[in-house]
Design a protein around this motif. Structure first.
Motif, PDB file in Angstrom:
ATOM      1  N   LEU A   1      -7.713 -24.471 -37.090  1.00  0.00           N
ATOM      2  CA  LEU A   1      -8.176 -23.278 -37.801  1.00  0.00           C
ATOM      3  C   LEU A   1      -8.622 -23.552 -39.237  1.00  0.00           C
TER       4      LEU A   1
ATOM      5  N   THR B   1      -3.106 -29.758 -38.368  1.00  0.00           N
ATOM      6  CA  THR B   1      -4.213 -28.830 -38.137  1.00  0.00           C
ATOM      7  C   THR B   1      -3.912 -27.785 -37.064  1.00  0.00           C
TER       8      THR B   1
ATOM      9  N   THR C   1       5.410 -35.545 -46.809  1.00  0.00           N
ATOM     10  CA  THR C   1       4.015 -35.590 -46.339  1.00  0.00           C
ATOM     11  C   THR C   1       3.053 -35.521 -47.526  1.00  0.00           C
TER      12      THR C   1
ATOM     13  N   MET D   1       1.616 -17.291 -36.100  1.00  0.00           N
ATOM     14  CA  MET D   1       0.825 -17.692 -37.284  1.00  0.00           C
ATOM     15  C   MET D   1      -0.593 -17.159 -37.180  1.00  0.00           C
ATOM     16  N   LEU D   2      -1.128 -17.234 -35.968  1.00  0.00           N
ATOM     17  CA  LEU D   2      -2.515 -16.793 -35.798  1.00  0.00           C
ATOM     18  C   LEU D   2      -2.637 -15.275 -35.923  1.00  0.00           C
TER      19      LEU D   2
ATOM     20  N   ARG E   1      -1.841 -14.171 -44.125  1.00  0.00           N
ATOM     21  CA  ARG E   1      -1.894 -15.617 -44.311  1.00  0.00           C
ATOM     22  C   ARG E   1      -3.306 -16.142 -44.070  1.00  0.00           C
TER      23      ARG E   1
ATOM     24  N   ASP F   1      -6.973 -32.042 -43.680  1.00  0.00           N
ATOM     25  CA  ASP F   1      -6.169 -30.914 -43.184  1.00  0.00           C
ATOM     26  C   ASP F   1      -4.985 -31.516 -42.431  1.00  0.00           C
ATOM     27  N   ILE F   2      -3.830 -31.520 -43.075  1.00  0.00           N
ATOM     28  CA  ILE F   2      -2.654 -32.136 -42.433  1.00  0.00           C
ATOM     29  C   ILE F   2      -1.907 -31.086 -41.612  1.00  0.00           C
TER      30      ILE F   2
ATOM     31  N   TYR G   1       3.010 -20.756 -33.049  1.00  0.00           N
ATOM     32  CA  TYR G   1       1.555 -20.801 -33.255  1.00  0.00           C
ATOM     33  C   TYR G   1       0.926 -19.418 -33.139  1.00  0.00           C
TER      34      TYR G   1
ATOM     35  N   VAL H   1      -0.010 -34.316 -35.339  1.00  0.00           N
ATOM     36  CA  VAL H   1       0.887 -35.294 -34.718  1.00  0.00           C
ATOM     37  C   VAL H   1       1.241 -34.936 -33.275  1.00  0.00           C
ATOM     38  N   PHE H   2       1.266 -33.655 -32.959  1.00  0.00           N
ATOM     39  CA  PHE H   2       1.726 -33.194 -31.644  1.00  0.00           C
ATOM     40  C   PHE H   2       0.552 -33.260 -30.662  1.00  0.00           C
TER      41      PHE H   2
ATOM     42  N   ILE I   1      -5.637 -33.665 -39.091  1.00  0.00           N
ATOM     43  CA  ILE I   1      -4.554 -34.507 -38.580  1.00  0.00           C
ATOM     44  C   ILE I   1      -3.533 -33.656 -37.833  1.00  0.00           C
TER      45      ILE I   1
ATOM     46  N   LYS J   1      -2.343 -38.188 -35.025  1.00  0.00           N
ATOM     47  CA  LYS J   1      -1.382 -39.096 -35.655  1.00  0.00           C
ATOM     48  C   LYS J   1      -0.506 -38.308 -36.617  1.00  0.00           C
ATOM     49  N   HIS J   2       0.602 -38.914 -36.974  1.00  0.00           N
ATOM     50  CA  HIS J   2       1.356 -38.365 -38.094  1.00  0.00           C
ATOM     51  C   HIS J   2       0.587 -38.775 -39.342  1.00  0.00           C
TER      52      HIS J   2
ATOM     53  N   THR K   1      -4.339 -25.576 -34.320  1.00  0.00           N
ATOM     54  CA  THR K   1      -5.524 -25.188 -33.547  1.00  0.00           C
ATOM     55  C   THR K   1      -6.815 -25.692 -34.182  1.00  0.00           C
TER      56      THR K   1
HETATM   57  N1  SAH Z   1      -2.819 -25.577 -39.689  1.00  0.00           N
HETATM   58  C1  SAH Z   1      -2.521 -24.726 -38.558  1.00  0.00           C
HETATM   59  C2  SAH Z   1      -1.198 -25.053 -37.904  1.00  0.00           C
HETATM   60  C3  SAH Z   1       0.002 -25.091 -38.814  1.00  0.00           C
HETATM   61  S1  SAH Z   1       1.496 -25.474 -37.987  1.00  0.00           S
HETATM   62  C4  SAH Z   1      -2.584 -23.296 -39.013  1.00  0.00           C
HETATM   63  O1  SAH Z   1      -2.471 -23.057 -40.200  1.00  0.00           O
HETATM   64  O2  SAH Z   1      -2.745 -22.393 -38.189  1.00  0.00           O
HETATM   65  C5  SAH Z   1       1.858 -27.055 -38.602  1.00  0.00           C
HETATM   66  C6  SAH Z   1       1.371 -28.183 -37.699  1.00  0.00           C
HETATM   67  O3  SAH Z   1       1.485 -29.384 -38.440  1.00  0.00           O
HETATM   68  C7  SAH Z   1       2.152 -28.406 -36.448  1.00  0.00           C
HETATM   69  O4  SAH Z   1       1.246 -28.410 -35.365  1.00  0.00           O
HETATM   70  C8  SAH Z   1       2.801 -29.799 -36.615  1.00  0.00           C
HETATM   71  O5  SAH Z   1       2.849 -30.524 -35.393  1.00  0.00           O
HETATM   72  C9  SAH Z   1       1.880 -30.458 -37.591  1.00  0.00           C
HETATM   73  N2  SAH Z   1       2.435 -31.469 -38.524  1.00  0.00           N
HETATM   74  C10 SAH Z   1       3.485 -31.308 -39.357  1.00  0.00           C
HETATM   75  N3  SAH Z   1       3.622 -32.360 -40.174  1.00  0.00           N
HETATM   76  C11 SAH Z   1       2.625 -33.227 -39.866  1.00  0.00           C
HETATM   77  C12 SAH Z   1       2.244 -34.496 -40.386  1.00  0.00           C
HETATM   78  N4  SAH Z   1       2.880 -35.046 -41.408  1.00  0.00           N
HETATM   79  N5  SAH Z   1       1.192 -35.106 -39.818  1.00  0.00           N
HETATM   80  C13 SAH Z   1       0.511 -34.530 -38.797  1.00  0.00           C
HETATM   81  N6  SAH Z   1       0.834 -33.325 -38.281  1.00  0.00           N
HETATM   82  C14 SAH Z   1       1.870 -32.673 -38.805  1.00  0.00           C
END
Ligand code: SAH
Length: 685
Positions: free
Chosen positions: A77, A73, A158, A38-39, A44, A70-71, A35, A95-96, A93, A121-122, A75
């Protein structure tokens, strides 16, 4: 819920019971997650923001409300970017659970709670409708679900689901499209990560060649992706045989199919050579025109000035099933096969390739078991002729005509080398446990009746295993598959202690000792993965920083982490220092081994952390380093052992050393607890 999980301690080998639960797992996941990286990935973030703004504008221009999905999400962001860009509502959305909780806090802190709904949720569990998680389907789909291989984190299934149930037809997608590129190369260095090369041994009665078994020769290897920082691979280590070719692309604004498929391109080598490796990377276009492009292309494809360092997306190395001699200008077909989560490659000459029936190639599955026993760096290590030469030289010094040898190391070639070097009467035993059967190798070299494999743990070794003989030479590389940190291979010392009663009084132990070394460094880039972000594109993400800090401190406090430093350039700020020694000629002592002192910062720079590694003293004048190989003293550039991971201890605060006249010193305290096999360290700047 708390559970106790048993595991063998990597250093001492003893079984221990650890309290593990949800907490432990999620702290691990956060502490070691990408994470933060990525930030920090400015390139990116900026491009996502541009793409999101453009998508919101296009929807608004059509006179529609902008509803964002936003699948993944994280943080929050990308949802906050969308809300700032004028989106009417965002469904975020995640999942974690710990991340979803963090996203709620971050979204609230930044004042977007009325525009962003975080759903833990997933995505495939998300419901749509008046009583559902989402009131209606979205018309903007924003995701960042990619790994180095693009699809390894499940992006395709997904997307497939989202297009069926969660978004409207004709929706806008950010990114709009992803494209995978490949280049065919010849590289002895990279090929040595998959193949075992013949080993030459200069024996007294002439040169012997140790041959790899045909099972290993013909094995397709393992399907797991080999992702590396290709930008650290010098151009002298490979030769490009083709231009960069577009292999396939995925349009994320249209329904996506995740079912297994293949893509095929025709290519003509620009040079004759041995096709061994397919290098691959991808880019994403943030909007349809392709004007906002984020690419992972390596340095020789892209001007160095435009390179963004990142660790969450690197490049892939794929190994062809077998080496293929190719001629400049001849017609070849390169096939990329993929299932839902991974990609693999096959190369065919045009004539064979025209037969469509044999296009689908099975995913590589290791049949020889060597690829399960040895990971890729281990293959590289075994193929390192320089290293082998050091072992041969040392073995030659210690072996006698009547030696009785015992080897303790996982999947080691030492017994075979020793056999060729020694007289015929020499007896060899290989203490072998915790790993797969390794008799293949002995069979291929007709050594089955010469080398005896004992399948027993060291503490359970009985005189009968050794045919009632005492061991006169105990050898180890040492290498154990369970080692993560450099000092975990000290397991050799514990095993040596456990077999003490079977050793002759004048036993020779090889290596005779080991030492732990340390150096203070400034990283060119790796510091980013542990550095707080504060704000990201104007959004306050400090909650995330705090969360990572908490997780790093959870049980893991004061611990070093393994990194292959050949991929992560750094500059030495201090001289390398030997901090602890371990005497293998004696048993492991009862008391702890500790040391403290101070180390001077000799060069200008930022002290990001300390690097630690082990060196093994095979004989009086023969030492093998698993860390620093070379140090250019002028600038402090370091060359690291390319087959090993080193330990990195990141300092919690960074100091900048300026002057050289009165060098700043870093004080350290390092303690090796012989009971737990753990090394604790503390540094004061
Ligand atoms: N969107 C953020 C984080 C990206 S990391 C950014 O760009 O900074 C990808 C995240 O997606 C992780 O936290 C992971 O747990 C979540 N994730 C992956 N597949 C998913 C799904 N199908 N449904 C929900 N969350 C999902």
């Amino acid at each position: 819920m708390k559970t106790f999980c048993g595991r063998a301690n990597p250093t001492t080998g003893s079984m221990e019971w650890l309290e593990e639960g949800e907490d432990y797992d999620y702290h691990q996941e956060i502490a070691r997650s990408r994470y933060a990286d990525m930030l920090h990935d400015k390139d990116r973030n900026v491009k996502y923001y541009q793409g999101i703004r453009a998508a919101v504008s296009r929807v608004k221009e059509r006179g529609e409300k902008a509803i964002v999905l936003d699948i993944g999400t994280g943080t929050g962001l990308l949802s906050m970017m969308a809300a700032s860009a004028g989106a009417d509502f965002c469904y975020a959305i995640e999942v974690f659970k710990p991340m979803a909780n963090a996203a709620v806090k971050i979204v609230e802190k930044n004042g977007f709670s009325d525009k962003v709904k975080v759903i833990n949720k997933h995505s495939t569990e998300v419901t749509v409708g008046p009583d559902g998680d989402m009131q209606c389907q979205a018309n903007i789909l924003v995701t960042e679900l990619f790994d180095t291989e693009l699809i390894g984190e499940g992006a395709l299934p997904t997307y497939e689901h989202a297009h069926k149930y969660l978004v409207k037809e004709g929706c806008e997608a950010v990114p709009h499209r992803a494209t995978v590129y490949v280049q065919l190369v010849e590289s002895r260095r990279m090929w040595s990560w998959k193949k075992l090369f013949p080993v030459r041994v200069e024996a007294e009665d002439g040169e012997k060649i140790l041959v790899p078994p045909s099972e290993i020769e013909n094995c397709p290897g393992v399907p797991s992706v080999c992702d590396i920082q290709l930008n650290q691979m010098p151009s002298s280590d490979f030769s490009t045989l083709s231009d960069v070719v577009t292999m396939f692309s995925v349009d994320f604004s249209k329904p996506v199919q995740s079912a297994s498929t293949y893509y095929r391109v025709q290519l003509e080598p620009v040079k004759s050579g041995k096709a061994q490796i397919v290098l691959s990377w991808w880019d994403i276009d943030m909007e349809p025109s392709g004007m906002i492009n984020c690419t992972m292309a390596p340095y020789w494809v892209k001007p160095t000035s435009a390179l963004q360092w990142r660790d969450h997306w690197m490049q892939c190395v794929y190994f062809l099933p077998r080496e293929e001699p190719v001629l400049q200008g001849e017609k070849l077909y390169l096939t990329a096969c993929r299932d839902e989560y991974s990609v693999w490659y096959n190369l065919q000459k045009a004539r064979e390739g025209e037969n469509k029936a044999d296009v689908g190639v099975e995913s590589p599955v290791c049949r020889c078991r060597a690829h399960l026993l040895w990971n890729r760096p281990r293959f590289g290590q075994l193929n390192d002729q320089n290293r082998t030469r050091q072992y041969i030289k040392s073995l030659r010094k210690v072996l006698k005509a009547d030696s009785v040898c015992l080897c303790i190391s996982d999947g080691s070639l030492l017994p075979v080398l020793a056999h060729y070097l020694g007289a015929k009467q020499v007896q060899y035993f290989v203490l072998f446990f915790r790993s797969l059967h390794f008799s293949l190798f002995f069979k291929a070299n007709n050594l089955e009746d010469k080398i005896k494999i004992i399948e027993a743990r060291p503490e359970l070794l009985k005189p009968s295993h050794l045919e009632d003989k005492k061991i006169s030479v105990l050898v180890g590389e040492p290498f154990f598959m369970t080692s993560l940190l450099p000092w975990h291979n000290l397991y050799f010392w514990y095993a040596r202690t456990a077999v003490s009663t079977h050793l002759a009084s004048n036993v020779t132990v090889l290596p005779q000792s080991a030492s732990l070394h340390m150096m203070i460094v400034e990283f060119q880039d790796l510091w980013r993965i542990r550095s707080p972000c504060g704000t990201c594109e104007g959004f306050d993400v400090q909650t995330m920083d705090d969360m990572i800090k908490d997780s790093l401190n959870f049980r893991e406090s004061k611990e070093a982490e393994p990194h292959p430093l050949w991929e992560y350039p750094c500059k030495s700020l201090s001289d390398p220092l030997e901090v602890l020694t371990f005497d293998f000629t004696k048993t492991v002592p009862q008391h702890c081994l500790s040391t403290e002192g101070s180390v001077k910062l000799l060069r200008k720079g930022k002290s990001h952390g300390a690097v630690l590694w082990m060196e093994y003293h095979l004989a009086d004048d023969i030492t093998i380093s698993t860390g620093l190989m070379q140090l250019s003293n002028g600038k402090g550039n370091c060359e690291w052992n390319p087959h090993c991971k080193q330990a990195v201890y990141f300092f919690s605060s960074v100091i900048e050393s300026e002057i050289l006249s009165d060098p700043t010193a870093v004080t350290y305290a390092i303690n090796f607890d012989t009971k737990t096999g753990e090394i604790a360290m503390d540094f004061k700047l």
